[in-house]
Design an enzyme around this catalytic site. Structure first.
Site, PDB file in Angstrom:
ATOM      1  N   LYS A  24     -33.436  57.894   0.117  1.00 43.21           N
ATOM      2  CA  LYS A  24     -32.150  57.253   0.410  1.00 43.21           C
ATOM      3  C   LYS A  24     -31.203  58.292   1.007  1.00 43.21           C
ATOM      4  O   LYS A  24     -31.163  59.440   0.544  1.00 43.21           O
ATOM      5  CB  LYS A  24     -31.572  56.685  -0.892  1.00 43.21           C
ATOM      6  CG  LYS A  24     -30.347  55.792  -0.720  1.00 43.21           C
ATOM      7  CD  LYS A  24     -29.906  55.233  -2.079  1.00 43.21           C
ATOM      8  CE  LYS A  24     -28.706  54.327  -1.997  1.00 43.21           C
ATOM      9  NZ  LYS A  24     -28.319  53.783  -3.305  1.00 43.21           N
ATOM     10  N   SER A  73     -27.477  48.971  -3.306  1.00 42.16           N
ATOM     11  CA  SER A  73     -27.287  49.670  -2.063  1.00 42.16           C
ATOM     12  C   SER A  73     -28.523  50.379  -1.527  1.00 42.16           C
ATOM     13  O   SER A  73     -28.535  50.790  -0.376  1.00 42.16           O
ATOM     14  CB  SER A  73     -26.188  50.709  -2.257  1.00 42.16           C
ATOM     15  OG  SER A  73     -26.601  51.685  -3.204  1.00 42.16           O
ATOM     16  N   SER A 127     -28.203  49.522  -8.021  1.00 45.39           N
ATOM     17  CA  SER A 127     -28.583  49.777  -6.628  1.00 45.39           C
ATOM     18  C   SER A 127     -30.049  50.117  -6.400  1.00 45.39           C
ATOM     19  O   SER A 127     -30.485  50.162  -5.256  1.00 45.39           O
ATOM     20  CB  SER A 127     -27.704  50.887  -6.046  1.00 45.39           C
ATOM     21  OG  SER A 127     -26.453  50.364  -5.688  1.00 45.39           O
TER      22      SER A 127
END
Lengths: 93, 478, 493
Positions: free
Chosen positions: C79, C154, C178
């Site tokens: 990420k 996210s 997330s």
């Protein structure tokens, strides 16, 4: 939340908002804040606040020097520098 | 109208750790800009602080030395404000659970002891340094983060001071305590000890506090005193005119010797303190606290009292000896070897300190050992050398770092007490100065002193003055 | 194509046994990424060249019979809010465009030490603030199961990449769900470890007391091995704890016989999609069949979790994001008059509207006169929420509930209603507030063919138990083996 408050908070946040953005934010933040109001239905008089979820404390490092990053790496992401200084717009004290 | 001045001081002292508060960067002063920085103290994304144990213990030590109540649960908080020298735009400090609260410090003014209450002692991180170029029209400033993250102790007093003498004494006493506890080097020229004052005036006899004005940018103790004197006059004039004092922060201009408005109370910064989630709380148990207490030396004022009581020193002498911990330690070491406190104190105050000044010696690293000074005093008392010779020996001791006995032997400085030898010298002096003898006999009594001097010169000062005087008297009077 | 559908452990086995070259897998994978990326938009940065270099290195090691790491040759995506030395780390924000960290995050370093192959940085909601990955300043990631839908967020880029076989495993971060919520929406396994289990060093902070790096994988065993690598004490993170890391694969098949599963009533109320409700109830039947006992219980303060979260997380965020001022790194405005103007313009240009909204909300909650009413109040209610879990875990071994109230939502559907978006995380937020671990595993499909996730929550540092419980279910079902019907290349449709 009103315009004056939004402007105060925007200034605290160092965020410049357009008039239109202010309007949207007043509306959205007011909505969120009124949702958050539900917390006030709880009696928390004798409750301790929780800042950390684990029961741990006293974490230290020893006073021993550690090598830092290279000189180039200090400025690798800087927009403006002079010699080995970071350069910023004039600060009036 | 007559006013009473009410003064409180906020002190910042950089702690003398080897590394910064939250990272392993060196705290050395005066190196090339931005060379003692790393992702932690540059506030780079994703980087976390880890507390320097020594810095925390230093802060704890000072809080204990100032008789604070120690919060057994302490926590760190973020204090938010934007400034280019503050890398994260928040400072890790303490607000809700200060390390130490409700302490006090005794100060001495004109022989009277006064207790100044300490509101709190807490630990925080230092900011970087902004440089404003001197070139005309420069539209920029420069930032150096070498100081950013150096451990900083903040000591906040209550507004318990009433005049500049008390302020002076507070600053000096606090400085001494910081030095005695060895938590800070207190180098004001390097910014490692700084003060901010808050001043208000009130009608004499009133117990209501007036509106407070804070003064920043005080770069020396002298500035603190001058700024307070200036502010006292300024506020007094305003009050005389019936004006109210605005609650504000003013900046001291060292060159112009005046203060200027910086910001008013209404523009007070909204610091948004909240608990620092990246650091865990610190719990202080009895054992740890005891261990810290054990490292605290006798504090300057206590030591002074003891010197006066035990060693019967004067207030003045004791005051000078405790001025620097190293000096007081030196004195005590000497006394331990030779129980002649008065003589030793005189040698330290008059001779050692003069040498320190003349030769710019480091008081923490003296070339003379306590045994050596004690030995010198002992030799004088035994009459082996005169006090005049002793000065010479002392100077040599400082220069060569040798023991007095060695110097006396080497230079053959031992006192001559042999009457036969001294008589020979006297005879010679009398023979060489028939006129002086005449004068003496005519009643010029100080002519004898001249002869003593001549005899001393002949013996290179080594003649035992007592023996010399007696023999000379006998000789000229017969 | 089948090759890329394999899970990580299968791939590693083939590489180590010399059945396959690491380089070949990397080449295949990048071919697929190139084909699918225009439709999925999972990556902000790909690092093909470095990945191939690393693959060659691993192949050589194996050829020379050298010891290789736990993740040898496994292509992994990270990420883009986790720092990677010399690979830009943008947090999907304009303010960190081109930001080149001169350091690796603790987890990045661990991946490298264990011979994983870093293939790129995945898309996210800007600074991980969002539940749909629509708040990225660079691209909107699509759900591989239906590109009209969001992948969740996210960590939407990481979840979509793994689900679409554009990565074998991925790292995400979980502040309020997330990792778990996008794992659920994309039909994969997502683990949020106990707060303090994985070092946050090098994870760009959002809500520091809530953030935890987590794993996104194709199955439970892959999660176990990835967690094995990233878990552990790190002296550079004061909140990482010195708790020994158990062997997560060891005894993973120990079953659930006698397990006490808690079902919190508050998680099965209005707002829960019926397909999700049914999938979870069906899953519970399987657990009962395997010998587990169901215990219905109450977590009475659940309804306050979202409100607490939006104060605590955003208060911390408002302070964490104060450092983006253009002085030392990141975007700086071109036209500033003075320092304050420089700050305000830099930040206004650099941050997207969701980030601005949260910074404002956080600063409001901390500002003079409001601290007690908002931040302090929320911190106190947080204690109540944590107490709920502590009490529950006295009677049960784990909690099972939905990960997300709905199987998914369409791109744009919630974009203009922040509060509704915030409520997407209603089931995942409490675990972050209490610091407990959670795992989301696939447990069914909606009538629209979207995957449904089941969440299992456990006590502090009981990740191993959670993995065993998840593995028991996975062995009984094949939801995790289902693949989205991606036609390649999609964009030609």
């Amino acid at each position: 939340m009103d315009k004056k408050e939004i402007e105060y908070i925007a200034n605290l946040s160092r965020i410049e908002l357009t008039e239109a953005e202010k309007e949207v934010f007043i509306h959205q933040l007011s909505n969120i804040l009124s949702y958050i109001e539900k917390l006030n239905t709880l009696d928390t008089e004798n409750i301790k606040p929780l800042a950390h979820t684990m029961n741990a404390s006293n974490v230290f490092r020893e006073d021993k020097p550690e090598s830092s990053i290279s000189r180039e790496d200090v400025f690798i992401n800087a927009t403006a520098k002079i010699d080995t200084f970071f350069k910023v717009p004039k600060v009036i004290e | 109208m007559e006013y009473e001045v009410v003064i409180g001081l906020e002190t910042h002292a950089e702690l003398s750790t080897v590394t910064k508060l939250f990272c392993g960067c060196s705290t050395q002063f005066g190196v090339e800009p931005n060379t003692q920085v790393c992702p932690v103290c540059l506030g780079m994304p994703g980087i976390l602080p880890v507390m320097n144990r020594k810095a925390f213990e230093y802060a704890l030590k000072l809080a204990v030395a100032l008789s604070c109540e120690i919060n057994r649960f302490t926590n760190f908080d973020r204090k938010s404000y934007y400034y280019p020298d503050l890398p994260k735009n928040y400072q890790i400090s303490q607000n809700y659970y200060n390390l130490g609260v409700n302490g006090y410090m005794n100060i001495e003014v004109n022989g009277n002891v006064k207790k100044i209450r300490i509101h709190n002692v807490h630990l925080e991180e230092e900011a970087g340094k902004l440089i404003h170029p001197e070139e005309i029209g420069a539209d920029y400033s420069l930032v150096d983060f070498n100081r950013a993250g150096v451990p900083l102790l903040e000591i906040v007093s209550h507004p318990d001071m009433r005049n500049v003498d008390e302020v002076e004494s507070y600053m000096q006493t606090l400085r001494k305590i910081l030095l005695y506890t060895e938590v800070s080097d207190c180098k004001m020229q390097e910014g490692s000890l700084r003060f901010e004052a808050s001043i208000s005036l009130r009608e004499k006899g009133s117990d209501k506090l007036g509106n407070r004005v804070e003064i920043k940018n005080l770069n020396s103790m002298k500035s603190v005193i001058k700024a307070i004197e200036y502010e006292t006059v300024r506020q007094g004039r305003l009050l005389d005119k019936g004006a109210t004092i605005a609650r504000e922060t003013r900046l001291w201009d060292e060159v112009a010797e005046r203060s200027e408005h910086m910001r008013s109370k209404e523009d007070a910064q909204d610091y948004r303190y909240f608990p620092e989630p990246d650091l865990l709380p610190v719990l202080i148990d009895e054992k740890w606290l005891h261990a810290i207490k054990d490292t605290i030396p006798e504090l300057p004022l206590d030591r002074k009292q003891r010197f006066m009581e035990i060693f019967k020193l004067s207030d003045y002498d004791a005051g000078i000896l405790i001025e620097e911990k190293a000096l007081a330690d030196f004195f005590e070491a000497c006394v331990k070897i030779l129980d002649r406190p008065k003589a030793l104190s005189n040698w330290i105050i008059n001779d050692l300190l003069r040498e320190v000044k003349d030769r710019k010696l480091d008081i923490y690293n003296l070339p003379i050992k306590p045994q050596q000074l004690a030995a010198l005093v002992e030799i004088i008392e035994k009459g082996t050398i005169s006090s005049t010779i002793a000065k010479e020996v002392f100077s040599e001791m400082i220069q060569a770092g040798k023991a007095p006995q060695a110097i006396i032997e080497e230079k053959k400085l031992a006192q001559i007490s042999d009457e036969n030898l001294i008589e020979l010298v006297i005879n010679k002096v009398i023979a060489n100065n028939p006129n002086v003898i005449e004068d003496y006999k005519k009643g010029k009594k100080n002519a004898l002193a001249f002869l003593v001097g001549q005899a001393m010169k002949e013996t290179k000062g080594k003649a035992n003055p007592k023996v010399l005087n007696e023999l000379l008297q006998k000789k000229v009077n017969t | 194509m089948k090759l890329l559908e394999s899970n990580s452990l299968q791939i590693k086995k083939k590489i180590v046994s010399r059945e396959l070259h690491s380089t070949d897998i990397v080449r295949h994978l990048f071919e697929r990424i190139k084909n699918l990326e225009p439709d999925i938009q999972a990556y902000i940065t790909t690092t093909e060249e470095e990945a191939l270099k690393k693959a060659i290195e691993i192949d050589k090691k194996i050829e020379n019979n050298q010891q290789v790491g736990l993740l040898a040759g496994i292509p992994i995506a990270i990420k883009d809010n986790i720092c990677t030395k010399n690979i830009s780390t943008t947090c999907a924000s304009k303010i960190l465009k081109d930001f080149m960290p001169p350091y690796d995050a603790f987890v990045t370093k661990r991946l490298k030490e264990e011979d994983a192959i870093i293939i790129g940085k995945t898309n996210l909601d800007e600074f991980a603030m969002g539940s749909s990955t629509e708040n990225s300043r660079y691209k909107i990631t699509r759900n591989p199961w239906n590109v009209e839908y969001v992948p969740g967020g996210s960590s939407g880029g990481s979840a979509a990449a793994v689900a679409a076989d554009m990565a074998f495993m991925a790292l995400g971060s979980d502040t309020g769900g997330s990792v778990r919520q996008p794992a659920a929406l994309c039909g994969i396994v997502g683990v949020k470890p106990t707060y303090g289990r994985v070092s946050r060093y090098g994870l760009v902070a959002f809500g520091s007391s809530l953030d935890q790096i987590g794993t996104l994988t194709k199955n439970v065993k892959d999660a176990a091995v990835l967690l094995q690598v990233i878990a552990g004490y790190d002296p550079r993170d004061s909140t990482s704890l010195q708790v020994p890391v158990p062997d997560y694969l060891d005894n993973i098949n120990s079953g659930v016989n006698g397990l006490r599963i808690g079902i919190p009533n508050e998680y099965f109320t209005e707002g829960l999609h019926s397909d999700v409700n049914k999938a979870i109830k069906d899953a519970l039947k399987i657990y009962e069949k395997l010998g587990a006992n169901i215990v219905y219980l109450s977590l009475p303060h659940t309804e306050y979790a979202v409100a607490v979260y939006y104060i605590v997380a955003n208060a911390e965020a408002s302070s964490n994001l104060a450092r983006y001022d253009g002085v030392r790194y990141g975007h700086r405005t071109n036209n500033a008059r003075g320092i304050i103007d420089m700050y305000s313009r830099t930040r206004s240009e650099g941050f997207g509207s969701e980030v601005k909204r949260r910074i404002m909300l956080g600063n409001y909650a901390l500002s003079s006169g409001y601290y007690d009413a908002y931040y302090l109040k929320a911190s106190k209610v947080r204690t109540l929420i944590k107490n709920d879990f502590d009490n529950a875990f006295e009677k049960i071994d784990c909690i099972i509930c939905p990960t997300s109230p709905v199987p998914g939502f369409k791109v744009g559907e919630r974009a203009n209603n922040p509060l509704q978006m915030y409520l997407s995380d209603i089931y995942t937020i409490p675990a972050n507030l209490a610091g407990i671990p959670g795992i989301s595993i696939p447990c069914g499909f909606s009538s629209d063919g979207l995957p449904i996730g089941m969440q299992i929550l456990g006590k502090h540092f009981e990740e191993k138990r959670l993995l065993q419980i998840a593995y028991a279910f996975e062995q009984e079902t094949d939801f995790h083996l289902k693949k989205p019907a991606l036609r390649v290349p999609l964009r030609q449709r």
